[in-house]
Design a protein around this motif. Structure first.
Motif, PDB file in Angstrom:
ATOM      1  N   ASN A 106     108.009 126.531  42.666  1.00 55.67           N
ATOM      2  CA  ASN A 106     107.959 127.308  41.422  1.00 55.67           C
ATOM      3  C   ASN A 106     107.516 128.750  41.673  1.00 55.67           C
ATOM      4  O   ASN A 106     107.992 129.681  41.018  1.00 55.67           O
TER       5      ASN A 106
ATOM      6  N   ILE B  96     110.553 130.482  43.086  1.00 56.37           N
ATOM      7  CA  ILE B  96     111.514 130.706  42.001  1.00 56.37           C
ATOM      8  C   ILE B  96     111.070 131.891  41.143  1.00 56.37           C
ATOM      9  O   ILE B  96     111.886 132.723  40.730  1.00 56.37           O
TER      10      ILE B  96
ATOM     11  N   THR C 267     113.478 135.030  40.771  1.00 52.22           N
ATOM     12  CA  THR C 267     114.017 135.204  39.411  1.00 52.22           C
ATOM     13  C   THR C 267     113.680 136.592  38.885  1.00 52.22           C
ATOM     14  O   THR C 267     114.511 137.249  38.245  1.00 52.22           O
TER      15      THR C 267
ATOM     16  N   CYS D 246     118.190 130.909  40.266  1.00 51.82           N
ATOM     17  CA  CYS D 246     117.567 129.851  41.061  1.00 51.82           C
ATOM     18  C   CYS D 246     117.723 128.521  40.322  1.00 51.82           C
ATOM     19  O   CYS D 246     117.442 128.444  39.121  1.00 51.82           O
TER      20      CYS D 246
ATOM     21  N   GLN E 158     116.866 124.255  40.681  1.00 56.72           N
ATOM     22  CA  GLN E 158     116.284 123.122  41.401  1.00 56.72           C
ATOM     23  C   GLN E 158     117.278 121.967  41.335  1.00 56.72           C
ATOM     24  O   GLN E 158     117.737 121.608  40.248  1.00 56.72           O
TER      25      GLN E 158
END
Length: 310
Positions: A143, A146, A150, A156, A158
């Motif tokens: 996270n 990301i 981002t 991005c 998952q």
């Protein structure tokens, strides 16, 4: 005849003609495409001109011309440091598969790949795979990554290729486009292609327990026509990603967050090192630029190869 290269083994090329027929082709003599010092003058995705020759019972194609490339992804040749290896050409987008472990993908590798994609104006998407095997700490780290990418402007997603989770999101981005999948061996490229198009049944392999690295299952880059109006280029696992043909003052331009601040630096040719009133260094000190991204930039500037940090 005109066609598109779907597979390259270095000496033989599988070409799909404009009529939709596949031919095995060879190159006529030695020639270089666009003056690029490359180990492979013809790459998957190239538009080529070829002629058919019948030898005995076989009909073979002879490639005698390459069309102008819209773009291409290139890396340093593994064996010949002064030459490049064109991975694929004429791409609409690239997907980089990232795994935290089994095998690890470090930020230095991610950033080198993204800089190369930026340099050749190819949109890049990061796919964080194997989310199903991560614990809370690893998910937290994903996270964080990301969040970093981002904010810069990269998409991005998952995914869990084995469980087909979020595959529909990937499929939606691929519609009507030619996409390339890249990443280290073992990150799940072939598994993802099989999830997108189960009928292909690409060969996959387990991770080596001893070295926690992937086994090479894709030997050569190859393009596939998919049933949902998309084309995918599956590539061999890449160990390192040496950037090529970039001047020092250009590298920062391919970091979007650096480029956005460039006009605020005191010097127009600022390398964001020790120069006074550098907007990039100021942003770094305020945590507005990720430290990992700046480390990657320094590494590229000094010509270091990938190093093992996240």
């Amino acid at each position: 005849m005109d066609g598109t290269v779907y597979k390259s083994t270095g000496s033989w090329y599988t070409v799909k003609s404009s009529e939709g027929v596949f031919y095995e082709c060879r190159i006529k003599g030695k020639f270089r495409a666009q003056g690029i010092k490359s180990t492979n003058p013809v790459a998957v995705g190239d538009h080529v001109e070829f002629e058919l020759e019948t030898i005995g019972d076989e009909t073979l194609g002879i490639i005698h011309g390459i069309g102008e490339r819209k773009n291409y992804i290139v890396r340093k040749s593994v064996k010949l440091s002064k030459q490049t290896h064109i991975i694929a050409s004429n791409l609409d987008q690239v997907f980089l598969l990232v795994t935290l472990n089994n095998p690890p993908t470090f930020t230095s590798f991610i950033d080198r790949f993204l800089v190369t994609a930026e340099a050749y104006e190819i949109p890049a998407v990061l796919l964080f795979n194997k989310m199903d095997i991560y614990g809370d700490e690893e998910k937290y780290e994903v996270n964080n990554l990301i969040d970093i990418y981002t904010k810069i402007g990269y998409s991005c997603i998952q995914i869990e290729a084995k469980e087909s989770k979020n595959i529909d999101k990937v499929k939606k981005l691929m519609l009507g486009k030619t996409s390339m999948f890249a990443g280290h061996s073992g990150v799940g490229k072939s598994t993802l292609v099989n999830a997108l198009e189960p009928g292909l049944k690409l060969k996959t392999a387990e991770i080596s327990e001893q070295h926690m690295q992937g086994q090479h299952t894709t030997t050569f880059a190859e393009m596939y026509d998919l049933s949902f109006d998309a084309r995918i280029i599956d590539t061999p696992g890449i160990k390192g990603f040496g950037i090529v043909d970039m001047e020092k003052h250009e590298i920062g331009n391919y970091f979007p967050e650096f480029f956005a601040l460039k006009s605020e630096c005191k010097f127009h040719n600022c390398l964001h090192l020790d120069e006074p009133k550098c907007a990039v260094k100021d942003a770094l000190e305020k945590d507005e630029i990720a430290a990992s991204r700046y480390r990657s930039y320094l590494q590229m500037l000094t010509g270091e190869e990938d190093s093992p940090y996240r």
